[in-house]
Design an enzyme around this catalytic site. Sequence first.
Site, PDB file in Angstrom:
ATOM      1  N   PRO A  13      16.133 -28.879 -21.584  1.00  0.00           N
ATOM      2  CA  PRO A  13      16.986 -29.997 -21.971  1.00  0.00           C
ATOM      3  C   PRO A  13      16.673 -31.338 -21.300  1.00  0.00           C
ATOM      4  O   PRO A  13      17.355 -32.315 -21.574  1.00  0.00           O
ATOM      5  CB  PRO A  13      18.379 -29.513 -21.561  1.00  0.00           C
ATOM      6  N   ASP A  36       8.471 -34.402 -29.545  1.00  0.00           N
ATOM      7  CA  ASP A  36       9.447 -35.324 -30.109  1.00  0.00           C
ATOM      8  C   ASP A  36      10.333 -35.948 -29.048  1.00  0.00           C
ATOM      9  O   ASP A  36      10.138 -35.731 -27.860  1.00  0.00           O
ATOM     10  CB  ASP A  36      10.229 -34.706 -31.261  1.00  0.00           C
ATOM     11  N   LYS A  58       8.841 -40.616 -32.725  1.00  0.00           N
ATOM     12  CA  LYS A  58       8.843 -42.067 -32.825  1.00  0.00           C
ATOM     13  C   LYS A  58       9.487 -42.455 -34.142  1.00  0.00           C
ATOM     14  O   LYS A  58       9.193 -41.889 -35.187  1.00  0.00           O
ATOM     15  CB  LYS A  58       7.404 -42.580 -32.780  1.00  0.00           C
ATOM     16  N   GLY A  89      12.443 -30.155 -27.552  1.00  0.00           N
ATOM     17  CA  GLY A  89      13.554 -30.158 -26.590  1.00  0.00           C
ATOM     18  C   GLY A  89      14.310 -28.845 -26.631  1.00  0.00           C
ATOM     19  O   GLY A  89      14.420 -28.212 -27.687  1.00  0.00           O
ATOM     20  N   GLY A  90      14.820 -28.414 -25.485  1.00  0.00           N
ATOM     21  CA  GLY A  90      15.626 -27.198 -25.423  1.00  0.00           C
ATOM     22  C   GLY A  90      14.832 -25.982 -25.842  1.00  0.00           C
ATOM     23  O   GLY A  90      13.709 -25.761 -25.380  1.00  0.00           O
ATOM     24  N   ASP A  91      15.401 -25.193 -26.734  1.00  0.00           N
ATOM     25  CA  ASP A  91      14.706 -24.029 -27.298  1.00  0.00           C
ATOM     26  C   ASP A  91      14.263 -24.363 -28.722  1.00  0.00           C
ATOM     27  O   ASP A  91      15.013 -24.978 -29.474  1.00  0.00           O
ATOM     28  CB  ASP A  91      15.667 -22.819 -27.326  1.00  0.00           C
ATOM     29  N   MET A 172      24.522 -32.206 -31.907  1.00  0.00           N
ATOM     30  CA  MET A 172      24.369 -33.265 -32.905  1.00  0.00           C
ATOM     31  C   MET A 172      25.723 -33.682 -33.491  1.00  0.00           C
ATOM     32  O   MET A 172      25.828 -33.946 -34.687  1.00  0.00           O
ATOM     33  CB  MET A 172      23.447 -32.798 -34.048  1.00  0.00           C
ATOM     34  N   GLY A 201      22.521 -34.569 -20.535  1.00  0.00           N
ATOM     35  CA  GLY A 201      22.689 -33.570 -19.478  1.00  0.00           C
ATOM     36  C   GLY A 201      21.384 -33.160 -18.817  1.00  0.00           C
ATOM     37  O   GLY A 201      20.328 -33.204 -19.444  1.00  0.00           O
TER      38      GLY A 201
HETATM   39  N1  SAH Z   1      16.576 -27.256 -29.647  1.00  0.00           N
HETATM   40  C1  SAH Z   1      17.478 -28.067 -28.895  1.00  0.00           C
HETATM   41  C2  SAH Z   1      18.556 -28.686 -29.740  1.00  0.00           C
HETATM   42  C3  SAH Z   1      18.034 -29.612 -30.789  1.00  0.00           C
HETATM   43  S1  SAH Z   1      19.321 -30.372 -31.711  1.00  0.00           S
HETATM   44  C4  SAH Z   1      18.076 -27.232 -27.757  1.00  0.00           C
HETATM   45  O1  SAH Z   1      17.935 -26.017 -27.735  1.00  0.00           O
HETATM   46  O2  SAH Z   1      18.657 -27.826 -26.856  1.00  0.00           O
HETATM   47  C5  SAH Z   1      19.546 -31.850 -30.801  1.00  0.00           C
HETATM   48  C6  SAH Z   1      20.877 -31.851 -30.082  1.00  0.00           C
HETATM   49  O3  SAH Z   1      20.793 -31.119 -28.886  1.00  0.00           O
HETATM   50  C7  SAH Z   1      21.352 -33.207 -29.645  1.00  0.00           C
HETATM   51  O4  SAH Z   1      21.951 -33.919 -30.711  1.00  0.00           O
HETATM   52  C8  SAH Z   1      22.346 -32.843 -28.603  1.00  0.00           C
HETATM   53  O5  SAH Z   1      23.544 -32.422 -29.185  1.00  0.00           O
HETATM   54  C9  SAH Z   1      21.703 -31.648 -27.949  1.00  0.00           C
HETATM   55  N2  SAH Z   1      20.965 -31.997 -26.715  1.00  0.00           N
HETATM   56  C10 SAH Z   1      19.672 -31.786 -26.472  1.00  0.00           C
HETATM   57  N3  SAH Z   1      19.346 -32.175 -25.226  1.00  0.00           N
HETATM   58  C11 SAH Z   1      20.482 -32.639 -24.674  1.00  0.00           C
HETATM   59  C12 SAH Z   1      20.809 -33.180 -23.403  1.00  0.00           C
HETATM   60  N4  SAH Z   1      19.893 -33.322 -22.439  1.00  0.00           N
HETATM   61  N5  SAH Z   1      22.079 -33.548 -23.164  1.00  0.00           N
HETATM   62  C13 SAH Z   1      23.021 -33.409 -24.110  1.00  0.00           C
HETATM   63  N6  SAH Z   1      22.767 -32.905 -25.328  1.00  0.00           N
HETATM   64  C14 SAH Z   1      21.516 -32.525 -25.615  1.00  0.00           C
END
Ligand code: SAH
Length: 500
Positions: A13, A36, A58, A89-91, A172, A201
Amino acid sequence: MHTGKVWLVGAGPGDPGLMTLRGRQVLGQAQVVVYDSLVGPGVLGMVPQNAQCIDVGKRAGNHPVPQEQINAILLREAQKGLRVVRLKGGDPFVFGRGGEELELLCQHGIDFEIVPGIPSAVAVPAYAGIPVTHRDCCSSFHVITGHTRKGQGPQIDFEALVRLKGTLVFLMGVSSLEAICRGLMEAGMSEKMPAAVLERGTTAFARRVVSTLALLPKDALQAQIGTPAIIIVGEVCALESQFAWSEKRALGGMRVVLTRARGTSESLREKLQQRGAEVVEMPMISTRLLEEPSGLDAALQRLGDFGWLAFTSAAGVRHFLTYLKKSRRDIRCLAGLRLAAIGPATCQALEQAGLMADLVPGEYTAAGLGEALSQAARGQRVLLLRAKVASAQLTRCMEEAEIDYEDVPLYETADEASLLSPQGVLTGDSREFVCFLSASAVRAFAAQCQPEVLKQVQAVCIGEPTAAAAEQAGMRAFVAACACEDAMVQRLEELWKARG
Ligand code: SAH
């Protein structure tokens, strides 16, 4: 030609420490990186120097690169026979459209692997002190998209969600915050239910608003919460007041940008991360051994003429050792010589090769070393092993003390073109500090910035000459009490405390 392969990698994240070991390993081998906007700069700093980077986050106008085009890019690069890392980002499978990216690869028989990432839905609440489940209040948690199509409200079955009685995490959802809270209350959830919005976060710029379902939209609006952010609803949000931890760390909430050469920031980075700072590595310079270090070979052939070897940087030590190896010599050729090091980092570089410095000046500067050698090396010849462009203070001191020396240029410093640029990384936020360990890094950095940007930069500098260069470039400069990493960390801690 063999075909390449695609690795779908979750970057976590934001906090680069939340990138998995496997993800890091795979990224280190990448030839192409497709990333991204949610991938934090700390993670982008891990991208190998010669990998080709494609930014699909971008926004041209207001549109990110369309999904079909991203799929096509992955296919095209893999078909060239390259190792492609798709960094998300994230998973990659949690609202990451990872599945769609794999479909086209499957159709074309392209090999792939998936490296899961830490999802924001769990990690962002954790960094805010909110456990997504707790035995006393819920037995499930649910991750829901709050994304809406233009002109429509969120398509969510609020009644079903309320019936589940679990913690609800909306991704989102910031622009539909009001509709989400209203929907839940209309479906019977108490207006007093604890709820929170957590912005950016796990990064230094994390902010949060913890409130109740009824008041959250107004409170978030007042705080001007932006994206990315998650909305979390459930009793667990009340635990935040007890469990909040991340900003309590000594440097929690501080962002530090490191500008020194690639591969040399590790120990400083670790010290800062241990204290809770978000660290972004943006190397502005690189050093390289001179192709034909003039005079070095000759000096090595008559090492017996010298009483001392003096090093003025850890880079100097590393390049010297590389040259020894290249010329098929080993450290036994240094037997009988005394070793001088300008400061602790240089000493440490020597120690890594099993060499102990005989002299480190009280003041870790060129002048300090010059004075110390003027005393210690009386009557002996000193071999200075330094950068091509180096401080005249050292040699001036030695000349004044009539110490015989030979100044051998060993390496040179060049500006580094890195994926991260000051324009892309700097936020102008007062929680952001930029560390400089040399005037050459200051100059390389300044050359890439507009004057208005430089004015906002808080530069934490290792010594006076570096600070003078920073001030000259228009930055606000702060100097460490002495020229070593620990003193820089201490200076950052003082600045952070003074901020309150
Ligand atoms: N695959 C990602 C999510 C992608 S959808 C995951 O697993 O985290 C994108 C959404 O993820 C954003 O709109 C927000 O709601 C959340 N998000 C991702 N990173 C974040 C962060 N650092 N802090 C808060 N929300 C985050």
